[in-house]
Enzyme design. Structure first.
Site, PDB file in Angstrom:
ATOM      1  N   HIS A 314       9.358  -7.355   4.892  1.00  0.00           N
ATOM      2  CA  HIS A 314      10.742  -7.308   4.830  1.00  0.00           C
ATOM      3  C   HIS A 314      11.255  -5.836   4.423  1.00  0.00           C
ATOM      4  CE1 HIS A 314      14.841  -8.651   4.105  1.00  0.00           C
ATOM      5  NE2 HIS A 314      14.555  -9.771   4.709  1.00  0.00           N
ATOM      6  N   ASP A 371      10.375 -16.628   6.866  1.00  0.00           N
ATOM      7  CA  ASP A 371       9.957 -17.471   8.006  1.00  0.00           C
ATOM      8  C   ASP A 371       8.528 -17.736   7.961  1.00  0.00           C
ATOM      9  OD1 ASP A 371      12.444 -17.092   9.449  1.00  0.00           O
ATOM     10  OD2 ASP A 371      12.131 -15.001   9.959  1.00  0.00           O
TER      11      ASP A 371
HETATM   12  N1  CMC Z   1       2.192  -6.985   9.501  1.00  0.00           N
HETATM   13  C1  CMC Z   1       1.482  -5.642   9.543  1.00  0.00           C
HETATM   14  N2  CMC Z   1       1.820  -4.676   9.058  1.00  0.00           N
HETATM   15  C2  CMC Z   1       3.267  -4.492   8.668  1.00  0.00           C
HETATM   16  C3  CMC Z   1       4.119  -5.776   8.816  1.00  0.00           C
HETATM   17  C4  CMC Z   1       3.712  -6.779   9.185  1.00  0.00           C
HETATM   18  N3  CMC Z   1       4.125  -7.977   9.312  1.00  0.00           N
HETATM   19  N4  CMC Z   1       5.071  -5.412   8.377  1.00  0.00           N
HETATM   20  C5  CMC Z   1       5.207  -4.458   8.099  1.00  0.00           C
HETATM   21  N5  CMC Z   1       3.956  -3.813   8.525  1.00  0.00           N
HETATM   22  C6  CMC Z   1       3.626  -2.221   8.050  1.00  0.00           C
HETATM   23  C7  CMC Z   1       3.898  -1.170   9.061  1.00  0.00           C
HETATM   24  O1  CMC Z   1       3.153  -1.161  10.077  1.00  0.00           O
HETATM   25  C8  CMC Z   1       4.375  -0.080   8.423  1.00  0.00           C
HETATM   26  O2  CMC Z   1       2.980   0.721   8.087  1.00  0.00           O
HETATM   27  P1  CMC Z   1       2.978   2.161   7.864  1.00  0.00           P
HETATM   28  O3  CMC Z   1       3.787   2.493   6.747  1.00  0.00           O
HETATM   29  O4  CMC Z   1       1.502   2.476   7.912  1.00  0.00           O
HETATM   30  O5  CMC Z   1       3.698   2.798   9.287  1.00  0.00           O
HETATM   31  C9  CMC Z   1       4.774  -0.563   6.984  1.00  0.00           C
HETATM   32  O6  CMC Z   1       4.381  -1.824   6.917  1.00  0.00           O
HETATM   33  C10 CMC Z   1       6.158  -0.452   6.850  1.00  0.00           C
HETATM   34  O7  CMC Z   1       6.758  -1.328   7.913  1.00  0.00           O
HETATM   35  P2  CMC Z   1       8.306  -0.839   8.900  1.00  0.00           P
HETATM   36  O8  CMC Z   1       8.141  -1.617  10.175  1.00  0.00           O
HETATM   37  O9  CMC Z   1       8.548   0.453   8.674  1.00  0.00           O
HETATM   38  O10 CMC Z   1       9.139  -1.882   7.919  1.00  0.00           O
HETATM   39  P3  CMC Z   1      10.859  -2.203   8.456  1.00  0.00           P
HETATM   40  O11 CMC Z   1      11.562  -2.554   7.093  1.00  0.00           O
HETATM   41  O12 CMC Z   1      11.263  -1.394   9.367  1.00  0.00           O
HETATM   42  O13 CMC Z   1      10.096  -3.569   9.126  1.00  0.00           O
HETATM   43  C11 CMC Z   1      10.052  -6.094   9.475  1.00  0.00           C
HETATM   44  C12 CMC Z   1      10.712  -5.033   8.409  1.00  0.00           C
HETATM   45  C13 CMC Z   1      10.448  -7.596   8.863  1.00  0.00           C
HETATM   46  C14 CMC Z   1      10.635  -6.050  10.754  1.00  0.00           C
HETATM   47  C15 CMC Z   1       8.533  -5.869   9.363  1.00  0.00           C
HETATM   48  O14 CMC Z   1       7.918  -6.321   8.259  1.00  0.00           O
HETATM   49  C16 CMC Z   1       7.870  -6.997  10.270  1.00  0.00           C
HETATM   50  O15 CMC Z   1       7.803  -6.416  11.498  1.00  0.00           O
HETATM   51  N6  CMC Z   1       7.388  -8.219  10.042  1.00  0.00           N
HETATM   52  C17 CMC Z   1       6.947  -9.284  10.764  1.00  0.00           C
HETATM   53  C18 CMC Z   1       8.074  -9.800  11.474  1.00  0.00           C
HETATM   54  C19 CMC Z   1       9.101 -10.990  10.497  1.00  0.00           C
HETATM   55  O16 CMC Z   1       8.394 -11.563   9.771  1.00  0.00           O
HETATM   56  N7  CMC Z   1      10.232 -10.965  10.360  1.00  0.00           N
HETATM   57  C20 CMC Z   1      11.201 -11.603   9.640  1.00  0.00           C
HETATM   58  C21 CMC Z   1      11.898 -10.978   8.564  1.00  0.00           C
HETATM   59  S1  CMC Z   1      12.563 -11.948   7.678  1.00  0.00           S
HETATM   60  C22 CMC Z   1      13.539 -13.274   8.305  1.00  0.00           C
HETATM   61  C23 CMC Z   1      14.770 -12.083   8.421  1.00  0.00           C
HETATM   62  O17 CMC Z   1      15.912 -12.128   7.783  1.00  0.00           O
HETATM   63  O18 CMC Z   1      15.165 -11.715   9.655  1.00  0.00           O
END
Ligand code: CMC
Length: 437
Positions: A314, A371
């Site tokens: 998140h 989710d």
């Molecule tokens: N699986 C594997 N790696 C992950 C995941 C995941 N679900 N989420 C984040 N990471 C890794 C990402 O690759 C990155 O690694 P590194 O630092 O080595 O590059 C690190 O964790 C930080 O991730 P980010 O993409 O920079 O973080 P963000 O804040 O931009 O993204 C997120 C947040 C929710 C989009 C992401 O965690 C994600 O894609 N999760 C899966 C989709 C999901 O479950 N979304 C629902 C969110 S909750 C409901 C809502 O309110 O939307």
């Protein structure tokens, strides 16, 4: 007027030997921010912040979220308490009006919800022309923007603004529920079931979804309560992607329906609300391929795989998402009470257990988000997977409406219009087509 953060001093920015004073603000939960709104006028500089990770777009008195401590409160009430003690409709009133309704206000709100539950028959015709396999989120967003053609906005009643807000809010809340159920019936090829005046919000939705002329349906009280809880968990989440879309589009002064339709489109994305559908598809696929959880964890850690563990991570929560905690308990309780043994719940728990022991997830503070467990309860209700995000949208609607009203009542708000750093080519000479290489 929304309360404004206090100015508690100045921050100093030093660029090229020149110093700039920037106001330092503090909110009621001691969150601090540097106000850079005059930075460009003062210095010619802008700030760059991909994904707005560190950018506050507004001041808001609706929802407080502390991602480090896993705190979520609507108008000061912990989400845990609201989920346990209140109903979704009450929470919708709370978000929009800033206070819990008394009996009279609640009765009036419920009465308006009933009054506004039908859809114009001409709108009901629209559903007929969508293909059978149309995603319900596509239908939902298009139908919501179409509402503006059938139900023009009320001109602000200066004498009775609360009544005006109630009518606008209940009309959208009630009609979104009907549209959602109709879009499901359309995809199932079944006749529409119209809203019933004797049923409350959640029971009415379940009835519109699952009853049919040949099989009457009695909404199970356990499922009605569960739906209330799930909708409450989604009711607002401060400046997330879809809410920011509602505010950004709303800042151009479009009507509420258009702004909410933008929010629905943003929510559909798999990184946002669309993740609940993705989680279920992921769990099903793990199950169908023999339940190898380790393999999926390894795949999620492999940056080249393009795969992420859906329902994990998140932007704001760096600890267990408080909504996920409630959703997990709820799922266990519902399945228990209904005597359902869902193998996908076991897979979800195993995935969580493995991930939370793994260095990759620990070091990045990746926990289950809202989710991860909600879909399993929707599944127990009989809701098909492609309707999960629609349920998220119904839940989030009061938050979008509350944020839209707050936007329009904040004199500091401006049209949303970020800047950029241009990295393209510098000015070049136009060459006529015949002379081009
Ligand atoms: N699986 C594997 N790696 C992950 C995941 C995941 N679900 N989420 C984040 N990471 C890794 C990402 O690759 C990155 O690694 P590194 O630092 O080595 O590059 C690190 O964790 C930080 O991730 P980010 O993409 O920079 O973080 P963000 O804040 O931009 O993204 C997120 C947040 C929710 C989009 C992401 O965690 C994600 O894609 N999760 C899966 C989709 C999901 O479950 N979304 C629902 C969110 S909750 C409901 C809502 O309110 O939307």
């Amino acid at each position: 007027m929304i309360p404004q953060a206090a100015k508690i001093g100045d921050a100093k920015l030093l660029v090229d030997g020149k110093s700039y004073d920037l106001p330092l603000l503090e909110g009621t939960e001691k969150e601090r921010a540097i106000d850079i709104s005059r930075l460009r006028d003062q210095s010619g500089l802008i700030t760059l912040d991909y994904g707005f990770k560190n950018t506050g777009s507004c001041q808001s008195a609706i929802t407080f979220l502390d991602g480090e401590q896993g705190i979520l409160r609507y108008r000061g009430y912990p989400v845990e308490e609201l989920a346990e003690k209140s109903r979704f409709v009450e929470v919708a009133y709370l978000l929009v009006h800033g206070k819990l309704p008394n009996v009279r206000e609640n009765d009036r709100f419920s009465q308006l919800l009933t009054q506004h539950s039908m859809l114009h028959e001409d709108m009901a015709q629209f559903f007929k022309n969508y293909p059978e396999n149309a995603h319900p989120m596509a239908i939902l967003s298009a139908m919501v923007v179409s509402l503006s053609a059938f139900y023009p906005e009320l001109s602000q009643d200066q004498q009775n603004p609360d009544e005006d807000i109630d009518i606008t809010t209940t009309r959208l809340l009630s009609k979104l529920r009907t549209i959602a159920a109709f879009s499901y019936k359309k995809s199932a090829g079944e006749p529409f079931v119209y809203p019933r005046h004797d049923l409350k919000y959640c029971a009415n939705f379940l009835n519109m979804m699952f009853s049919s002329p040949v099989s009457p349906y009695e909404p199970h009280p356990v499922l009605v309560k569960a739906l209330n809880v799930l909708l409450i968990l989604h009711a607002d989440h401060e400046q997330n992607c879809s809410t920011s879309a509602v505010r950004l589009v709303g800042s151009a002064k479009v009507n509420l329906y258009a702004a909410v339709a933008a929010g629905i489109c943003a929510l559909w994305g798999p990184l946002h609300g669309g993740a609940n559908q993705e989680v279920m598809e992921m769990l099903q696929s793990i199950h169908d391929h023999g339940g190898d959880v380790e393999k999926v964890i390894a795949q999620a850690k492999d940056k080249n795989s393009g795969f992420r563990l859906m329902g994990f991570g998140h932007r704001v929560y760096k600890t267990y998402d408080p909504r996920a905690k409630i959703a997990k308990q709820l799922c266990d309780a519902v399945l228990n009470k209904l005597g359902i043994n869902d193998p996908l719940l076991d897979i979800a728990k195993k995935l969580e257990e493995h991930a939370l022991k793994d260095d990759y997830f620990i070091s990045r503070k990746l926990y289950p988000n809202v989710d991860f467990y909600t879909g399993l309860t929707y599944r127990a209700m009989g809701v098909p997977t492609n309707m999960f995000t629609v349920l998220f949208a119904i839940g989030r609607l009061p938050g979008w409406i509350a944020q839209w009203y707050e936007l329009h009542n904040d004199p500091a708000q401006k049209i949303g219009r970020p800047r950029q750093i241009y990295t393209g080519v510098n000015q070049q000479k136009f060459v006529p087509m015949a002379e081009r290489a």
